[in-house]
Design an enzyme around this catalytic site. Structure first.
Site, mmCIF file in Angstrom:
data_model
loop_
_atom_site.group_PDB
_atom_site.id
_atom_site.type_symbol
_atom_site.label_atom_id
_atom_site.label_comp_id
_atom_site.label_asym_id
_atom_site.label_seq_id
_atom_site.Cartn_x
_atom_site.Cartn_y
_atom_site.Cartn_z
ATOM 1 N N GLU A 77 -7.792 1.525 -2.777
ATOM 2 C CA GLU A 77 -5.708 1.869 -3.549
ATOM 3 C C GLU A 77 -5.191 0.500 -3.464
ATOM 4 O OE1 GLU A 77 -4.332 4.596 -0.542
ATOM 5 O OE2 GLU A 77 -1.898 3.864 -0.860
ATOM 6 N N ARG A 118 -0.815 9.042 0.073
ATOM 7 C CA ARG A 118 -2.285 9.274 -0.517
ATOM 8 C C ARG A 118 -2.256 11.550 -0.346
ATOM 9 N NH1 ARG A 118 -6.659 6.527 2.795
ATOM 10 N NH2 ARG A 118 -6.457 3.879 1.632
ATOM 11 N N GLN A 148 -8.367 14.284 4.777
ATOM 12 C CA GLN A 148 -7.644 13.639 3.340
ATOM 13 C C GLN A 148 -8.643 13.419 2.457
ATOM 14 O OE1 GLN A 148 -6.392 9.145 4.098
ATOM 15 N NE2 GLN A 148 -5.075 9.757 4.132
ATOM 16 N N PHE A 181 1.232 -0.889 -0.142
ATOM 17 C CA PHE A 181 0.116 -0.121 0.066
ATOM 18 C C PHE A 181 0.928 1.381 0.237
ATOM 19 C CE2 PHE A 181 -4.356 1.133 1.202
ATOM 20 C CZ PHE A 181 -4.865 0.033 0.729
ATOM 21 N N ARG A 238 -2.937 10.783 6.612
ATOM 22 C CA ARG A 238 -2.897 8.612 7.003
ATOM 23 C C ARG A 238 -2.432 8.277 6.016
ATOM 24 N NH1 ARG A 238 -6.495 5.026 6.819
ATOM 25 N NH2 ARG A 238 -8.290 6.661 5.400
ATOM 26 N N HIS A 240 -8.800 11.430 -0.463
ATOM 27 C CA HIS A 240 -8.296 9.530 -0.985
ATOM 28 C C HIS A 240 -7.746 10.218 -2.853
ATOM 29 C CE1 HIS A 240 -7.737 5.863 -2.299
ATOM 30 N NE2 HIS A 240 -7.663 5.425 -1.024
ATOM 31 N N HIS A 281 -12.350 11.626 1.892
ATOM 32 C CA HIS A 281 -11.934 10.603 2.897
ATOM 33 C C HIS A 281 -11.822 11.000 4.055
ATOM 34 C CE1 HIS A 281 -11.925 6.835 1.619
ATOM 35 N NE2 HIS A 281 -10.472 6.410 3.039
ATOM 36 N N LEU A 337 -15.689 5.273 -3.311
ATOM 37 C CA LEU A 337 -14.238 4.955 -3.677
ATOM 38 C C LEU A 337 -13.620 3.875 -4.147
ATOM 39 C CD1 LEU A 337 -11.404 5.322 -1.322
ATOM 40 C CD2 LEU A 337 -12.115 3.953 -0.168
#
Lengths: 361, 611
Positions: free
Chosen positions: B254, B310, B235, B121, B411, B237, B376, B251
């Site tokens: 990722e 991100r 955040q 990730f 994050r 995304h 997000h 969403l």
């Protein structure tokens, strides 16, 4: 302003929120939340059931049609512009939480995963609440029955770790062995399978002794779990009405996660239950040899000390009944007037007598 | 006199996502009378939306991994604004929390050796995310839900909490709320309360968040006197769906990139190679060839830039679209079709396959997805003491997205689910200990209760007022256009004015249709929370005159060292002005810079080694 989603030149379908007038009406294009602006795709009639446990009726709402929308989008536009108190349960709007279950043109479906352009063009779209559960209001039903059934399934109880596993820091299981249960763990608890199942849909009285497809899948998941040692077969047969299922596969047909509930959960469970009952070798083996599975009674014995027993003798012991909601028999009036689910027989095969205990054991 | 039912518990947890469930399980296991209160049905919380996995240095795939490496990745991903102690506890404890899920029935995907499989990730040096296809959040919530049921925890579903109640010395004494199905009011008396209410995304137009994410916990804590930090760090995304419009913001995990998916612009170029920031240059591949080798063997090359944190990826997509190299619907292309076999894609990313097939009519095994940034997650939240999750209000604890500090300014993917488990448990312990040690009787303030109830029903007595849906729409449009992914001073000032206007309008909402399952009313009672958190985000964004992580200023495009050592702490300085629904006015919120906790030397060394 440099908002990435707003800078597509020449694409008139993209809402323009980068101006300095974010107030409603400042946008010339449609907004998903509270603008009913048409994009020139014509109009649609949404026929929505409005009412509560005392009765109700279908009400038509004429809405502009918008490209790419799902049924839930249109419902939201009805709420924002025409009926602010229209009750509808939803959360993720992405087919992952299983909240927005309803009967769309008679078919039990998720409103968030039903695209408007998959429904017959130019025809009225009828949305009714799930018929099998008592109505709370409009499209929202009291699904507490399902939460009560969930409490009565003996909990997961894993075997001890081996020495190697203690050292490795976790259980060892092969992918192929976890995949069987993983299929059932995809379940998003939309309860559409419970809704369509004619054992309950047409026979309210069966609910007292019938867990329903969702919970047969849950039991199958636990029975096939590589680590679980509880045995739920006796319970399935005697208290959860596994035998009442006569394999019409309606549940499989409506499952939005495409779980093969009948073929992969219910039929194997029926086979296991039959084995448990009639196979003398297996019976003797269980008597003589140490068993790997424990009966519900045994499972109860070492239920967590901190909480009530994992196996609840009756519903409503754990948890607080909601006013006129959880476990309230009086409130369980199912569509006394103008049953909205009339058309819902579309996927319900009632040709076999439901509730026939002997039909497929 | 307002009518209501009353319940009494030792510990009450508000919110039944991962953090709330984990906290409840912990409190119950310690023998406390525990209740879980949630706005939706049990098992529907936003945690189900988490797709890619839960980050933990289990070392099942890469033995080189360790809590130290995970800690370092988390701090660097957060642009060093994190509370170091939270990041340390998180990295140290997440492996045990993941294994514990397996003991409770979770079935993660497996390695060849039969252990929990881990995937790559963004921002994680090693393959670290334990996962179940792309539905890890569902597995996590179902496992915890089933554990909670087995433990006999009392659950109050579809119950909206309006306010925290406090006793004379400001210690939490309970809550007041209403059943959504019946519309009847409920008061809870409690020795300790855990806020686990999740995020705030519903204040933006394009968001991956569900309707529940209205910042109730952030706001209720703030109103009760708690400190919030880092509220400007939101955040976006990088990969949300952009088309059709109605699904915009949903969403796209990722995991698509972790499993080999790449981002391309309209010219077909893998543009992320053009946006590698100096901070990550040493460990990022500088050619497609090198990046591609890395997927199979992390020692054969450096990681591809598609797997940068991100904030970096979202800003890069934003720049490409702005430069006119976007996809037809204003995003960019996420391509896994040309990179992996159809069978692999369907097996590894089943939810994504269905999501695109059913909602967009796109077969991701054959064509590229169109994606763009979507609101997000909020890194900021209620300020907590790292070890106990205690807030600055006695008796109030916070865990999960509602708590601030753990993730700093940005994050990393996968760190949210582990955060829920680690700090959900710690909040459960903290609240249990507080409740056990609490002496004297817990007293309820009748004035607070009736004020909250009277304010909640007031809109039904008004005629021809504002429509709550219009106010919500305008709030979203304001935050989307003025406090979005790229911000600038003048627009933030304008947002403050608009929020003030929206607060005034929210006081004039009128409703009909009764209190039973009335979504118009439900939305009306969510508006005060959304307005308060939106004001906090805007105020923090005005004060943080730099760009860092999830906060980007066009007029201050670089990080500023001094800003990296402070949190902007937001509080209510009650000046007596009334807000909406008997809450303090958003005009009374202040932001004060305060130094972030200083990392001890032994941990600092980890960063020197890395460079």
């Amino acid at each position: 302003m440099s908002e990435v989603l707003d800078v597509t030149p020449g694409d008139t379908d993209v809402p323009d929120t980068n101006g300095t007038e974010p107030e409603r009406g400042g946008d010339t294009d449609h907004e998903p939340v509270s603008n009913d602006g048409s994009d020139g795709n014509g109009e649609i009639v949404m026929r929505l059931w409005r009412g509560d446990e005392t009765g109700g009726e279908f009400t038509d709402y004429l809405m502009p049609s918008v490209e790419g929308e799902v049924v839930l989008d249109v419902i939201h536009r009805v709420q924002a512009t025409k009926a602010p108190d229209l009750a509808c349960r939803w959360n993720c709007k992405a087919g992952k939480c299983g909240s927005c279950s309803a009967e769309i043109n008679g078919r039990p479906s998720l409103m968030c995963m039903t695209r408007m352009d998959t429904l017959p063009a130019g025809e009225t779209v009828t949305v009714a609440p799930m018929r099998t559960f008592p109505i709370l209001r409009d499209l929202v039903t009291d699904v507490s029955y399902n939460y009560e059934v969930a409490k009565r399934i003996p909990a997961f109880s894993p075997r001890e770790k081996t020495e190697d596993e203690e050292e490795a820091g976790g259980y060892r299981m092969q992918q192929i062995d976890v995949e069987r249960s993983q299929e059932f763990r995809k379940c998003i608890e939309c309860f559409l399978c419970q809704d369509v199942c004619h054992v309950m849909r047409d026979h309210e009285e069966n609910k007292t002794a019938f867990a329903g497809p969702r919970f047969f899948a849950r039991s199958a998941e636990l029975e096939m779990h590589p680590l679980d040692v509880n045995d739920r077969r006796e319970l399935l047969q005697q208290e959860q009405g596994l035998g009442k299922c006569n394999i019409t596969k309606c549940c499989t047909e409506v499952c939005p996660e495409h779980i093969k509930i009948t073929d992969n959960a219910i039929i194997p469970l029926k086979e296991r239950v039959v084995d448990a009952k009639y196979d003398p070798v297996a019976w003797l083996g269980r008597k003589i040899l140490s068993r790997t599975k424990r009966t519900p009674a045994e499972a109860t014995e070492d239920a967590p000390v901190s909480g009530p027993a994992a196996v609840q003798p009756s519903p409503g012991v754990v948890g607080v009944p909601l006013p006129g909601y959880a476990g309230d028999e009086a409130a369980a009036v199912t569509h006394t007037s103008d049953p909205p689910g009339d058309e819902a027989a579309a996927v319900t095969d009632t040709s076999d007598p439901p509730g026939d205990d002997t039909s497929s054991d | 006199m307002a009518e209501y039912e009353t319940h009494e518990f030792d510990v009450i947890i508000v919110g039944a996502g991962g953090a709330g469930l984990r906290a409840a399980i912990e409190a119950r296991s310690r023998g406390l009378r525990t209740a879980l209160v949630c706005k939706s049905l049990l098992g529907k919380a936003h945690t189900v939306m988490a797709e890619g996995g839960v980050a933990a240095a289990l070392r099942n795939v890469y033995d080189e991994d360790s809590w130290q490496v995970h800690f370092r990745d988390t701090m660097r991903g957060g642009k060093m604004l994190n509370n170091w102690r939270m990041a340390q506890l998180h990295a140290q404890e997440s492996p045990d929390r993941v294994r514990e899920l397996e003991d409770w029935g979770a079935l993660f995907d497996r390695t060849q050796d039969g252990l929990i499989l881990q995937r790559d990730f963004g921002g994680h040096r090693y393959a670290r995310l334990a996962h179940i296809g792309d539905r890890t959040g569902l597995e996590l919530i179902r496992t915890l839900q089933q554990k909670a049921v087995a433990e006999g925890i009392e659950v109050f579903m579809e119950l909206k909490v309006l306010r925290l109640l406090t006793d004379a010395d400001g210690t939490v004494s309970g809550l007041v709320g209403y059943w959504r199905p019946s519309g009847e009011f409920v008061v809870f008396k409690a020795k300790a309360v855990v806020m686990a209410t999740g995020g705030v995304g519903k204040s933006w137009t394009y968001t991956s968040n569900s309707w529940e994410s209205t910042g109730d916990g952030h706001a209720m804590a703030l109103w009760a006197g708690a400190d919030l930090i880092d509220m400007e760090c939101v955040q976006f995304h990088p990969t949300g769906m952009v088309w059709p419009l109605s699904v915009r913001g949903i969403l796209v995990t990722e995991g698509v990139r972790g499993d080999g998916g790449v981002l391309r612009n309209s010219e077909g170029r893998r543009f992320m190679f053009d946006y590698i920031p100096p901070m990550f240059a040493a460990e990022t591949a500088d050619s497609e060839d090198e990046g591609d080798k890395w997927y199979d063997d992390h020692s054969a090359g450096r990681r591809p830039p598609e797997l940068l944190p991100r904030d970096e990826v979202a800003r890069s997509i934003n720049s490409e679209v702005k430069a006119g190299r976007g996809s037809p619907h204003g995003g960019v292309f996420l391509d896994i079709a040309t990179r992996r076999t159809a069978e692999d894609i369907r097996r590894r990313l089943p939810s994504m396959y269905h999501q695109f097939k059913e909602l967009a009519g796109v077969d991701i095994t054959a064509e590229a997805m169109e994606v763009g940034p979507t609101c997000h997650y909020i890194m900021g939240g209620v300020r907590v003491e790292a070890d106990s999750a205690a807030t600055t209000v006695d008796g109030l604890f916070a865990a999960g997205e509602v708590a601030g500090g753990m993730h700093g300014a940005n994050r990393l993917g996968g760190n949210s689910l582990s955060d829920l488990l680690v700090f959900g448990r710690r909040a459960g312990i903290g609240a249990s200990e507080f409740a056990t040690d609490r002496t004297g009787s817990v007293s309820l303030d009748e004035g607070q209760i009736s004020a909250a109830i009277d304010a909640a029903v007031a809109p039904f007595e008004r005629e021809s007022g504002e429509n709550p849906y219009d106010i919500h729409h305008d709030l979203q449009a304001t935050m989307q256009s003025l406090v979005g992914i790229i911000r600038t001073g003048s627009e933030l000032d304008e947002a403050i004015d608009r929020l003030d206007e929206l607060e005034d309008r929210a006081k004039r909402v009128s409703l009909s249709g009764g209190q039973r399952y009335n979504p118009g009313w439900n939305l009306t009672t969510d508006l005060p929370s959304m307005l308060s958190v939106s004001r906090c985000t805007t105020l923090g964004a005005i004060n943080r005159k730099e760009s860092r992580g999830g906060h980007t200023r066009d007029d201050y495009p670089k990080p500023v060292a001094e800003m990296g050592s402070v949190n902007f702490v937001q509080r209510i300085e009650d000046d007596g002005t009334d807000g909406v629904g008997a809450t303090p006015s958003i005009r009374s919120i202040t932001a004060t810079p305060e130094p972030i906790p200083v990392m001890p030397d032994d941990l600092k060394e980890l960063f020197e080694e890395a460079t």
